[in-house]
Enzyme design. Sequence first.
Site, PDB file in Angstrom:
ATOM      1  N   GLY A   1       1.002  -1.255   0.086  1.00  0.00           N
ATOM      2  CA  GLY A   1      -0.085   0.030   0.063  1.00  0.00           C
ATOM      3  C   GLY A   1       0.833   1.215  -0.012  1.00  0.00           C
ATOM      4  O   GLY A   1       2.129   1.143   0.024  1.00  0.00           O
ATOM      5  N   VAL A   2       0.313   2.309   0.231  1.00  0.00           N
ATOM      6  CA  VAL A   2       0.937   3.643  -0.065  1.00  0.00           C
ATOM      7  C   VAL A   2       1.098   4.289   1.419  1.00  0.00           C
ATOM      8  O   VAL A   2       0.273   4.002   2.512  1.00  0.00           O
ATOM      9  CB  VAL A   2       0.139   4.709  -0.869  1.00  0.00           C
ATOM     10  CG1 VAL A   2      -0.083   4.143  -2.318  1.00  0.00           C
ATOM     11  CG2 VAL A   2      -1.139   4.762  -0.481  1.00  0.00           C
ATOM     12  N   GLY A   3       2.128   5.327   1.500  1.00  0.00           N
ATOM     13  CA  GLY A   3       2.286   5.798   2.826  1.00  0.00           C
ATOM     14  C   GLY A   3       3.527   5.549   3.564  1.00  0.00           C
ATOM     15  O   GLY A   3       4.456   4.692   2.940  1.00  0.00           O
ATOM     16  N   ASN A   4       3.770   6.229   4.620  1.00  0.00           N
ATOM     17  CA  ASN A   4       5.130   6.256   5.209  1.00  0.00           C
ATOM     18  C   ASN A   4       5.240   4.622   5.823  1.00  0.00           C
ATOM     19  O   ASN A   4       6.729   4.365   5.619  1.00  0.00           O
ATOM     20  CB  ASN A   4       5.091   7.003   6.429  1.00  0.00           C
ATOM     21  CG  ASN A   4       6.341   7.479   7.198  1.00  0.00           C
ATOM     22  OD1 ASN A   4       7.334   7.298   6.607  1.00  0.00           O
ATOM     23  ND2 ASN A   4       6.502   7.354   8.577  1.00  0.00           N
ATOM     24  N   VAL A   5       4.571   4.080   6.448  1.00  0.00           N
ATOM     25  CA  VAL A   5       4.823   2.688   6.768  1.00  0.00           C
ATOM     26  C   VAL A   5       4.895   1.732   5.500  1.00  0.00           C
ATOM     27  O   VAL A   5       6.066   0.914   5.752  1.00  0.00           O
ATOM     28  CB  VAL A   5       3.593   1.968   7.649  1.00  0.00           C
ATOM     29  CG1 VAL A   5       3.790   0.759   8.132  1.00  0.00           C
ATOM     30  CG2 VAL A   5       3.256   3.041   8.807  1.00  0.00           C
TER      31      VAL A   5
ATOM     32  N   GLU B   1      -0.067  -2.059  -6.996  1.00  0.00           N
ATOM     33  CA  GLU B   1      -0.927  -1.141  -7.660  1.00  0.00           C
ATOM     34  C   GLU B   1      -0.002   0.153  -7.845  1.00  0.00           C
ATOM     35  O   GLU B   1      -0.071   0.756  -8.962  1.00  0.00           O
ATOM     36  CB  GLU B   1      -1.959  -0.818  -6.585  1.00  0.00           C
ATOM     37  CG  GLU B   1      -3.094  -1.759  -6.022  1.00  0.00           C
ATOM     38  CD  GLU B   1      -3.895  -1.347  -5.084  1.00  0.00           C
ATOM     39  OE1 GLU B   1      -5.153  -1.306  -5.309  1.00  0.00           O
ATOM     40  OE2 GLU B   1      -3.538  -1.065  -4.012  1.00  0.00           O
TER      41      GLU B   1
ATOM     42  N   ASN C   1     -10.847   7.250   3.168  1.00  0.00           N
ATOM     43  CA  ASN C   1     -10.418   7.475   2.087  1.00  0.00           C
ATOM     44  C   ASN C   1     -11.374   6.160   1.066  1.00  0.00           C
ATOM     45  O   ASN C   1     -12.141   6.546   0.277  1.00  0.00           O
ATOM     46  CB  ASN C   1      -8.967   7.118   1.546  1.00  0.00           C
ATOM     47  CG  ASN C   1      -8.067   8.165   2.110  1.00  0.00           C
ATOM     48  OD1 ASN C   1      -8.641   9.522   2.164  1.00  0.00           O
ATOM     49  ND2 ASN C   1      -7.198   7.773   2.496  1.00  0.00           N
TER      50      ASN C   1
END
Length: 509
Positions: A271-275, A296, A386
Amino acid sequence: MEGMSSRISCPTLRTRVMPADAAAALIENGDNVGISGFTGAGYPKAVPTALHDRMTAAHERGEEFRIGLWTGASTAPDADGVLARAHGVGTRLPYNSDPTMRALINSGEVDYIDAHLSHSAQHMWFGFYGRLDVAVVEVTAILPGGLLVPSSSVGNNKTWLEQADRVILEVNHWQPREFEGFHDVYYGTALPPHRRPLELTEPMQRIGEPYLRVDPAKVVAVVETDRADRNSPFSAPDATSAAIAEHVVAFLRAEVAAGRMPENLLPLQSGVGNVANAVLAGLDASDFTDLVAFTEVIQDGMLDLLDSGTLRAASATSFGLSDVGVARFMENISAYKGRILLRSEEISNHPELVRRLGVIAMNGLLEADIYGNVNSTHVMGSAIMNGIGGSGDFARNAFLNFFLTPSTAKNGAISAIVPMVSHVDHTEHDVHVIVTEHGLADLRGLSPRARAVRIIEQCADPRFRPALLDYTERAWAQRPDARHTPHLLDEALSWHQRYLDTGSMGTDH
């Protein structure tokens, strides 16, 4: 910008070049409009702003002007955002991350259909959402015969171009012309009950063609732009995300040692993001090599893995890079050709392919409960954040899935581990591993009671553990006839109510 129409080699469509406001004038009140874009990449840059102006003028005259807005996933402030500010959207699907649009969804002004991304194209083909009147799709170039070089995302563009009555193309000169050859667009999809197996058995196998197609007769306007994607800011992993990454990498090492997956792992989805970027950084610093991604979005962290050689190749549907990542990609684009492949989201997220390839899925969550149910979409059970995006496509069908989260939010006021989730996106049956900075809970093969103990002891923040254990023990004691998944129904959501009442889930507020 390059010379006018230099990227339009189709003579018929070169005659349809016009300003954005003229193209927007071809969109009417009540139209369903499918636009390109996925995670801030490849969305139309000019027509939405011109449409905002047209909507605002109509509203000032006292006229109604709202559209149905369909996308691949999230877009950007100059697409979702400007149309939300114009109060010009009646229905939105299948995923949104724009804060202005989110506020209108949560206020009830915009009807939001939060769909699995792998379903959105099929549902449109079946007419679940109604008729698609207009498609507004960004491309890199228009070739003779209606062949289109896609830009930095593919998303649902194939379906929008096929199904729309009218098509508006935005040719963006900012997108590198070298994008030709980066895409694999599959045109063999059939609808149930006549589906054929997808002949894809390797993540980087090509089963389609490098172009989108459009019937030139349907193209009513071509708009030329030279505008950058909404590039996502990239921040270095903090201590919390780095700790989560360490737990994931150690677990994967153990899985290899146990013989449950090969030394180069299985195809990765992130997935997206900092983690997510932190986990990718952890993999880059590990001894894993020759990895491949079937995912994705390609973020900076995945670009790092490609540059270091840790990641051999990546199949996705979109980019989600920072300004630095974009500059690096543009400068070395020839080196990425053949190592990055962009597909339609109905292929990148296809459950059949995720299951066949044995994907390792890594996604975030808002909260998980003691039995392993996951809420990834709703704050306090009611307000959409989201959307489910592709997490369900991957989690349910993955060989192994991780749900990753810091153990608390809002400076410790909210526990990510709760007695009962306030909304369920992924049931306990679909969740394999939950990870926070405190530890990792492997839930495979465990009963609900055993899962509860492991999640609380391994993942919950120490400040919330005693209350969670107390709830679990009292539920066991007070429900002797229902001990499979015991709950105290008058308390199960009390933590959420306490937060709404006091600003903290804890009792020491």
